[in-house]
Design a protein around this motif. Sequence first.
Motif, PDB file in Angstrom:
ATOM      1  N   MET A  20       0.844  -1.199   0.000  1.00  0.00           N
ATOM      2  CA  MET A  20       0.000   0.000   0.000  1.00  0.00           C
ATOM      3  C   MET A  20       0.874   1.241   0.000  1.00  0.00           C
ATOM      4  N   ASP A  21       0.332   2.344  -0.476  1.00  0.00           N
ATOM      5  CA  ASP A  21       1.102   3.585  -0.482  1.00  0.00           C
ATOM      6  C   ASP A  21       1.438   4.053   0.932  1.00  0.00           C
ATOM      7  N   SER A  22       0.724   3.521   1.924  1.00  0.00           N
ATOM      8  CA  SER A  22       1.009   3.851   3.322  1.00  0.00           C
ATOM      9  C   SER A  22       2.042   2.911   3.949  1.00  0.00           C
ATOM     10  N   GLY A  23       2.510   1.897   3.177  1.00  0.00           N
ATOM     11  CA  GLY A  23       3.606   1.060   3.634  1.00  0.00           C
ATOM     12  C   GLY A  23       3.267  -0.367   4.026  1.00  0.00           C
ATOM     13  N   GLU A  24       2.004  -0.691   4.300  1.00  0.00           N
ATOM     14  CA  GLU A  24       1.648  -2.062   4.682  1.00  0.00           C
ATOM     15  C   GLU A  24       1.855  -2.996   3.497  1.00  0.00           C
ATOM     16  N   THR A  25       2.210  -4.260   3.817  1.00  0.00           N
ATOM     17  CA  THR A  25       2.438  -5.236   2.763  1.00  0.00           C
ATOM     18  C   THR A  25       1.635  -6.511   3.011  1.00  0.00           C
ATOM     19  N   LEU A  26       1.404  -7.244   1.925  1.00  0.00           N
ATOM     20  CA  LEU A  26       0.719  -8.527   1.982  1.00  0.00           C
ATOM     21  C   LEU A  26       1.349  -9.431   0.933  1.00  0.00           C
ATOM     22  N   HIS A  27       1.752 -10.622   1.350  1.00  0.00           N
ATOM     23  CA  HIS A  27       2.320 -11.591   0.415  1.00  0.00           C
ATOM     24  C   HIS A  27       1.216 -12.519  -0.077  1.00  0.00           C
ATOM     25  N   LEU A  28       1.160 -12.695  -1.382  1.00  0.00           N
ATOM     26  CA  LEU A  28       0.181 -13.574  -2.015  1.00  0.00           C
ATOM     27  C   LEU A  28       0.914 -14.533  -2.938  1.00  0.00           C
ATOM     28  N   ASP A  29       0.327 -15.703  -3.151  1.00  0.00           N
ATOM     29  CA  ASP A  29       1.006 -16.705  -3.956  1.00  0.00           C
ATOM     30  C   ASP A  29      -0.014 -17.541  -4.706  1.00  0.00           C
ATOM     31  N   GLY A  30       0.220 -17.759  -5.972  1.00  0.00           N
ATOM     32  CA  GLY A  30      -0.656 -18.588  -6.784  1.00  0.00           C
ATOM     33  C   GLY A  30      -0.373 -20.073  -6.644  1.00  0.00           C
ATOM     34  N   ASN A  31       0.690 -20.440  -5.925  1.00  0.00           N
ATOM     35  CA  ASN A  31       1.060 -21.853  -5.778  1.00  0.00           C
ATOM     36  C   ASN A  31       0.966 -22.363  -4.351  1.00  0.00           C
ATOM     37  N   GLY A  32       0.388 -21.611  -3.438  1.00  0.00           N
ATOM     38  CA  GLY A  32       0.133 -22.128  -2.099  1.00  0.00           C
ATOM     39  C   GLY A  32       1.187 -21.862  -1.048  1.00  0.00           C
ATOM     40  N   ASP A  34       1.965 -18.835   0.171  1.00  0.00           N
ATOM     41  CA  ASP A  34       1.268 -17.839   0.989  1.00  0.00           C
ATOM     42  C   ASP A  34      -0.216 -17.904   0.634  1.00  0.00           C
ATOM     43  N   LEU A  35      -0.980 -16.982   1.171  1.00  0.00           N
ATOM     44  CA  LEU A  35      -2.397 -16.902   0.809  1.00  0.00           C
ATOM     45  C   LEU A  35      -2.553 -16.711  -0.689  1.00  0.00           C
ATOM     46  N   SER A  36      -3.573 -17.357  -1.251  1.00  0.00           N
ATOM     47  CA  SER A  36      -3.903 -17.077  -2.644  1.00  0.00           C
ATOM     48  C   SER A  36      -4.737 -15.798  -2.679  1.00  0.00           C
ATOM     49  N   PRO A  37      -4.822 -15.148  -3.829  1.00  0.00           N
ATOM     50  CA  PRO A  37      -5.679 -13.960  -3.910  1.00  0.00           C
ATOM     51  C   PRO A  37      -7.127 -14.247  -3.502  1.00  0.00           C
ATOM     52  N   MET A  38      -7.666 -15.407  -3.859  1.00  0.00           N
ATOM     53  CA  MET A  38      -9.050 -15.731  -3.488  1.00  0.00           C
ATOM     54  C   MET A  38      -9.184 -15.963  -1.981  1.00  0.00           C
ATOM     55  N   GLN A  39      -8.184 -16.563  -1.362  1.00  0.00           N
ATOM     56  CA  GLN A  39      -8.219 -16.714   0.093  1.00  0.00           C
ATOM     57  C   GLN A  39      -8.217 -15.337   0.760  1.00  0.00           C
ATOM     58  N   ALA A  40      -7.426 -14.423   0.208  1.00  0.00           N
ATOM     59  CA  ALA A  40      -7.381 -13.069   0.768  1.00  0.00           C
ATOM     60  C   ALA A  40      -8.732 -12.370   0.637  1.00  0.00           C
ATOM     61  N   VAL A  41      -9.427 -12.596  -0.469  1.00  0.00           N
ATOM     62  CA  VAL A  41     -10.765 -12.010  -0.640  1.00  0.00           C
ATOM     63  C   VAL A  41     -11.723 -12.569   0.404  1.00  0.00           C
ATOM     64  N   LEU A  42     -11.683 -13.889   0.607  1.00  0.00           N
ATOM     65  CA  LEU A  42     -12.579 -14.497   1.590  1.00  0.00           C
ATOM     66  C   LEU A  42     -12.293 -13.977   2.993  1.00  0.00           C
ATOM     67  N   LEU A  43     -11.022 -13.891   3.353  1.00  0.00           N
ATOM     68  CA  LEU A  43     -10.671 -13.337   4.661  1.00  0.00           C
ATOM     69  C   LEU A  43     -11.108 -11.876   4.775  1.00  0.00           C
ATOM     70  N   SER A  44     -11.030 -11.152   3.678  1.00  0.00           N
ATOM     71  CA  SER A  44     -11.449  -9.745   3.687  1.00  0.00           C
ATOM     72  C   SER A  44     -12.942  -9.604   3.938  1.00  0.00           C
ATOM     73  N   VAL A  45     -13.735 -10.533   3.424  1.00  0.00           N
ATOM     74  CA  VAL A  45     -15.176 -10.534   3.695  1.00  0.00           C
ATOM     75  C   VAL A  45     -15.395 -10.630   5.203  1.00  0.00           C
ATOM     76  N   GLY A  46     -14.739 -11.601   5.843  1.00  0.00           N
ATOM     77  CA  GLY A  46     -14.917 -11.798   7.280  1.00  0.00           C
ATOM     78  C   GLY A  46     -14.384 -10.653   8.113  1.00  0.00           C
ATOM     79  N   ALA A  47     -13.225 -10.139   7.742  1.00  0.00           N
ATOM     80  CA  ALA A  47     -12.627  -9.049   8.518  1.00  0.00           C
ATOM     81  C   ALA A  47     -13.445  -7.769   8.396  1.00  0.00           C
ATOM     82  N   CYS A  48     -13.829  -7.428   7.180  1.00  0.00           N
ATOM     83  CA  CYS A  48     -14.597  -6.207   6.956  1.00  0.00           C
ATOM     84  C   CYS A  48     -15.921  -6.247   7.719  1.00  0.00           C
ATOM     85  N   SER A  49     -16.615  -7.341   7.594  1.00  0.00           N
ATOM     86  CA  SER A  49     -17.902  -7.460   8.259  1.00  0.00           C
ATOM     87  C   SER A  49     -17.755  -7.528   9.778  1.00  0.00           C
TER      88      SER A  49
END
Length: 134
Positions: A20-32, A34-49
């Motif tokens: 992010m432009d504010s400095g936070e980072t997130l590692h994602l991986d298409g091969n397992g 780290d989190l996959s992008p879809m796993q990150a979306v699912l976690l984002s649903v739970g965290a946001c709500s």
Amino acid sequence: MKATVSWEPSEHDLGFVGKMDSGETLHLDGNGKDLSPMQAVLLSVGACSSVDVVEIMRKARQGLESCECELSAQRADEPPRVFTHIHAHYVVTGTNVNEKHLARAVALSTEKYCSVMLMLNQNVDIRTSYEIKP
């Protein structure tokens, strides 16, 4: 809000770091690795709500001590393998937590405040449930 996603070539070959432009980072991986992008979306649903539910319950002066959002999702069989169904089950604990307040908090999050759910709800069947544990 601005962000950059950069490929990090390695033995796994599909690792990316989002910054992010504010400095936070997130590692994602298409091969397992780290989190996959879809796993990150699912976690984002739970965290946001969950942020909404906790804030609404606090404003209602409920004795909330914990809040977990258990998520399950189904994806389409064929590419693009989008989410077709998401179920978010909220488990809260606390002292004298009123079920009516919790139901209202979950509904407000789902229908009005959770930007991640609201972005997805046109294409994904999103269901919710909740329980109160003493």
